[in-house]
Scaffold this active site. Structure first.
Site, PDB file in Angstrom:
ATOM      1  N   LYS A   1      -8.184  -2.027  -8.722  1.00  0.00           N
ATOM      2  CA  LYS A   1      -8.788  -2.666  -7.541  1.00  0.00           C
ATOM      3  C   LYS A   1     -10.084  -1.935  -7.198  1.00  0.00           C
ATOM      4  O   LYS A   1     -10.099  -0.704  -7.126  1.00  0.00           O
ATOM      5  CB  LYS A   1      -7.798  -2.565  -6.379  1.00  0.00           C
ATOM      6  CG  LYS A   1      -8.272  -3.127  -5.063  1.00  0.00           C
ATOM      7  CD  LYS A   1      -7.096  -3.286  -4.107  1.00  0.00           C
ATOM      8  CE  LYS A   1      -7.525  -3.812  -2.758  1.00  0.00           C
ATOM      9  NZ  LYS A   1      -8.129  -2.800  -1.907  1.00  0.00           N
TER      10      LYS A   1
ATOM     11  N   HIS B   1     -13.324  -3.569  -1.155  1.00  0.00           N
ATOM     12  CA  HIS B   1     -12.424  -3.005  -0.142  1.00  0.00           C
ATOM     13  C   HIS B   1     -12.680  -3.659   1.230  1.00  0.00           C
ATOM     14  O   HIS B   1     -12.607  -3.013   2.267  1.00  0.00           O
ATOM     15  CB  HIS B   1     -12.637  -1.486  -0.053  1.00  0.00           C
ATOM     16  CG  HIS B   1     -11.409  -0.701   0.299  1.00  0.00           C
ATOM     17  ND1 HIS B   1     -10.674  -0.006  -0.605  1.00  0.00           N
ATOM     18  CD2 HIS B   1     -10.789  -0.505   1.483  1.00  0.00           C
ATOM     19  CE1 HIS B   1      -9.667   0.605  -0.008  1.00  0.00           C
ATOM     20  NE2 HIS B   1      -9.706   0.315   1.273  1.00  0.00           N
TER      21      HIS B   1
ATOM     22  N   THR C   1      -6.090   1.750  -6.856  1.00  0.00           N
ATOM     23  CA  THR C   1      -7.319   1.549  -6.083  1.00  0.00           C
ATOM     24  C   THR C   1      -8.331   2.612  -6.496  1.00  0.00           C
ATOM     25  O   THR C   1      -8.062   3.808  -6.393  1.00  0.00           O
ATOM     26  CB  THR C   1      -7.016   1.616  -4.573  1.00  0.00           C
ATOM     27  OG1 THR C   1      -6.163   0.513  -4.260  1.00  0.00           O
ATOM     28  CG2 THR C   1      -8.284   1.518  -3.739  1.00  0.00           C
TER      29      THR C   1
ATOM     30  N   TYR D   1      -3.048   5.629  -5.718  1.00  0.00           N
ATOM     31  CA  TYR D   1      -4.342   6.169  -6.143  1.00  0.00           C
ATOM     32  C   TYR D   1      -4.130   6.982  -7.415  1.00  0.00           C
ATOM     33  O   TYR D   1      -2.994   7.212  -7.846  1.00  0.00           O
ATOM     34  CB  TYR D   1      -4.930   7.038  -5.025  1.00  0.00           C
ATOM     35  CG  TYR D   1      -5.110   6.265  -3.735  1.00  0.00           C
ATOM     36  CD1 TYR D   1      -6.229   5.456  -3.558  1.00  0.00           C
ATOM     37  CD2 TYR D   1      -4.153   6.304  -2.732  1.00  0.00           C
ATOM     38  CE1 TYR D   1      -6.396   4.723  -2.397  1.00  0.00           C
ATOM     39  CE2 TYR D   1      -4.310   5.562  -1.563  1.00  0.00           C
ATOM     40  CZ  TYR D   1      -5.434   4.775  -1.406  1.00  0.00           C
ATOM     41  OH  TYR D   1      -5.596   4.032  -0.271  1.00  0.00           O
TER      42      TYR D   1
ATOM     43  N   SER E   1       0.836  -1.194   0.000  1.00  0.00           N
ATOM     44  CA  SER E   1       0.000   0.000   0.000  1.00  0.00           C
ATOM     45  C   SER E   1       0.877   1.253   0.000  1.00  0.00           C
ATOM     46  O   SER E   1       1.916   1.294   0.670  1.00  0.00           O
ATOM     47  CB  SER E   1      -0.874   0.005   1.253  1.00  0.00           C
ATOM     48  OG  SER E   1      -1.431   1.286   1.457  1.00  0.00           O
TER      49      SER E   1
HETATM   50  C1  LIG Z   1      -6.393  -2.112   7.933  1.00  0.00           C
HETATM   51  C2  LIG Z   1      -6.662  -2.105   6.460  1.00  0.00           C
HETATM   52  C3  LIG Z   1      -6.053  -1.158   5.658  1.00  0.00           C
HETATM   53  C4  LIG Z   1      -6.289  -1.155   4.283  1.00  0.00           C
HETATM   54  N1  LIG Z   1      -5.627  -0.249   3.499  1.00  0.00           N
HETATM   55  C5  LIG Z   1      -5.793  -0.302   2.147  1.00  0.00           C
HETATM   56  C6  LIG Z   1      -5.021   0.539   1.300  1.00  0.00           C
HETATM   57  O1  LIG Z   1      -4.178   1.298   1.755  1.00  0.00           O
HETATM   58  N2  LIG Z   1      -5.231   0.441  -0.045  1.00  0.00           N
HETATM   59  C7  LIG Z   1      -6.149  -0.423  -0.586  1.00  0.00           C
HETATM   60  O2  LIG Z   1      -6.311  -0.480  -1.810  1.00  0.00           O
HETATM   61  N3  LIG Z   1      -6.877  -1.235   0.204  1.00  0.00           N
HETATM   62  C8  LIG Z   1      -6.714  -1.213   1.541  1.00  0.00           C
HETATM   63  N4  LIG Z   1      -7.421  -2.072   2.340  1.00  0.00           N
HETATM   64  C9  LIG Z   1      -8.374  -3.028   1.718  1.00  0.00           C
HETATM   65  C10 LIG Z   1      -7.681  -4.360   1.373  1.00  0.00           C
HETATM   66  O3  LIG Z   1      -6.758  -4.201   0.329  1.00  0.00           O
HETATM   67  C11 LIG Z   1      -8.685  -5.434   0.938  1.00  0.00           C
HETATM   68  O4  LIG Z   1      -9.469  -4.944  -0.118  1.00  0.00           O
HETATM   69  C12 LIG Z   1      -9.579  -5.976   2.032  1.00  0.00           C
HETATM   70  O5  LIG Z   1      -8.951  -5.943   3.290  1.00  0.00           O
HETATM   71  C13 LIG Z   1      -9.953  -7.419   1.669  1.00  0.00           C
HETATM   72  O6  LIG Z   1     -10.818  -7.995   2.574  1.00  0.00           O
HETATM   73  P1  LIG Z   1     -10.349  -8.938   3.790  1.00  0.00           P
HETATM   74  O7  LIG Z   1      -9.754  -8.012   4.814  1.00  0.00           O
HETATM   75  O8  LIG Z   1     -11.642  -9.540   4.235  1.00  0.00           O
HETATM   76  O9  LIG Z   1      -9.359  -9.940   3.297  1.00  0.00           O
HETATM   77  C14 LIG Z   1      -7.182  -2.099   3.715  1.00  0.00           C
HETATM   78  C15 LIG Z   1      -7.779  -3.057   4.536  1.00  0.00           C
HETATM   79  C16 LIG Z   1      -7.516  -3.076   5.878  1.00  0.00           C
HETATM   80  C17 LIG Z   1      -8.168  -4.143   6.726  1.00  0.00           C
END
Ligand SMILES: Cc1cc2nc3c(=O)[nH]c(=O)nc-3n(C[C@H](O)[C@H](O)[C@H](O)COP(=O)(O)O)c2cc1C
Length: 373
Positions: free
Chosen positions: A228, A252, A156, A130, A107
């Site tokens: 994404k 997400h 994303t 982004y 990320s």
């Molecule tokens: C704590 C946290 C931070 C996240 N930060 C980002 C991010 O910076 N960029 C992004 O595209 N998705 C982010 N996500 C979403 C994840 O990439 C992903 O889509 C999601 O966690 C998938 O579901 P799961 O947690 O059930 O496996 C984040 C998710 C979590 C839990």
């Protein structure tokens, strides 16, 4: 507590160790968390149809993503601030992913700089960012990633507007800033309270961005583009028309817009829409090897995990993340062999069912609920 034997137990262990507001930030979803609950309910309602007497003596879980080999099709999702869960943060996650033979998507909201993580990485790494209002910033970030050794760029698309995550609002939670944005004029505001983007960065994201911006990016970086946040066939077709090589079907992790379908529900329409022109991956709610199998059978080339990596990190740093990944790999291998599907390519929709076969042959007595989707 005894050692965790599955990802749910990793979560319970992690919850006991993390500050409650950090646990809530990681675990929580948007608004009423309807999609968050639905995601697990849907996975649990998809049933398996195992086949017998297939030669399963040599199960092979290996595959490729964008031509890059992985030993099994579970990748690490981009997720900001791994330092929430362990001081080694993304350095530990990158080593764990490389050690397990899979890809980590870093990320842009990471605790360590993208260059430091690349330096620590032992396997394939992709970079997530982004579409920024300043197109030259989008290009500069992509260029930094390419220079550092990342081999794909993940954009994303679903985070242009602040989500309403009520756990964070109640906890008055503040996301940390990320050193990747050092030196940029990021204005602080209230966005960070419910956003995965690090503090201030929501102000940099282009809310006016449309498909030509994606195509412009494809032409301004040699890295293959993965987007994404795709949840419809319509957008999947637009991806294929605008230079995208890979699609992550994702809501997400139910953290942005509540009451969308679970990502696994819309996976087939996306797969059918792109007709092989883009690779399709899925994230959201993967907690079991059988979940991975279900996504692959519905046409995903690979899946990604978000929250589980934090549970592994909180419990045991690098070895915790590796254990979580290997747990999913082992469970997938068991599920594939028991279903009589020894390779990834042998998985197809005929291994799945959602409607109880009983419903077509029996009058269901009043009061008996046979679970079905
Ligand atoms: C704590 C946290 C931070 C996240 N930060 C980002 C991010 O910076 N960029 C992004 O595209 N998705 C982010 N996500 C979403 C994840 O990439 C992903 O889509 C999601 O966690 C998938 O579901 P799961 O947690 O059930 O496996 C984040 C998710 C979590 C839990």
């Amino acid at each position: 507590m005894p050692a965790p034997v599955n990802i749910y137990e990793y979560e319970a262990h992690a919850k006991a160790q993390l500050a409650p507001s950090e646990y809530d930030f990681i675990a929580g979803g948007a608004a009423d968390e309807i999609t968050l609950r639905r995601t697990r309910a849907v996975f649990d309602a998809i049933m398996l149809r195992p086949r017998m007497l297939v030669d399963i003596s040599q199960p092979d879980l290996s595959t490729t993503v964008l031509g890059q080999p992985v030993t099994f099709p579970v990748l690490v999702d981009p997720a900001g601030g791994h330092g929430r869960a362990h001081p080694d943060a993304e350095l530990a996650t990158a080593r764990a992913a490389g050690g397990a033979g899979t890809v980590m998507v870093l990320s842009s909201g990471s605790t360590y700089t993208l260059e430091d993580v690349a330096h620590a990485a032992t396997g394939t790494i992709w970079f997530q960012q982004y579409l920024y209002k300043d197109q030259s910033l989008s290009q500069r970030m992509a260029h930094r990633a390419q220079e550092a050794g990342y081999t794909a760029l993940c954009l994303t698309l679903d985070s242009t507007v602040r989500a309403k995550r009520e756990r964070n609002i109640r906890n008055d939670y503040t996301s940390p800033s990320s050193p990747n944005y050092a030196g940029l004029e990021v204005q602080d505001n209230a966005w960070h309270r419910s956003s995965d983007a690090p503090r201030g960065v929501n102000n940099l994201i282009d809310r006016a961005a449309t498909w030509p911006y994606v195509e412009w990016m494809a032409g301004h970086t040699p890295l293959p583009l993965v987007v994404k946040g795709i949840m419809t066939a319509e957008d999947a077709r637009l991806c294929a028309e605008h230079g995208v090589r890979g699609i992550i079907v994702s809501n997400h992790g139910a953290r942005q817009l509540d009451t969308t379908f679970a990502s696994i529900e819309v996976l087939p329409e996306v797969v059918d829409a792109v007709q092989g022109k883009c690779e399709v991956y899925l994230d959201g709610g993967i907690r079991r090897g059988t979940d991975v199998l279900k996504a692959l059978a519905l046409g995903a080339r690979a899946v990604l995990i978000g929250r589980p990596l934090f549970w592994g990190l909180a419990v045991a740093g690098e070895s915790g993340v590796r254990a979580v990944l290997e747990m999913l790999r082992d469970e997938l291998e068991i599920a594939m062999t028991m279903c009589g599907r020894p390779t990834i390519a042998s998985l197809d929709r005929s291994v799945l069912g959602t409607v109880s076969p009983l419903l077509s042959v029996l009058q269901t007595p009043p009061g008996l609920q046979i679970p079905s989707l």
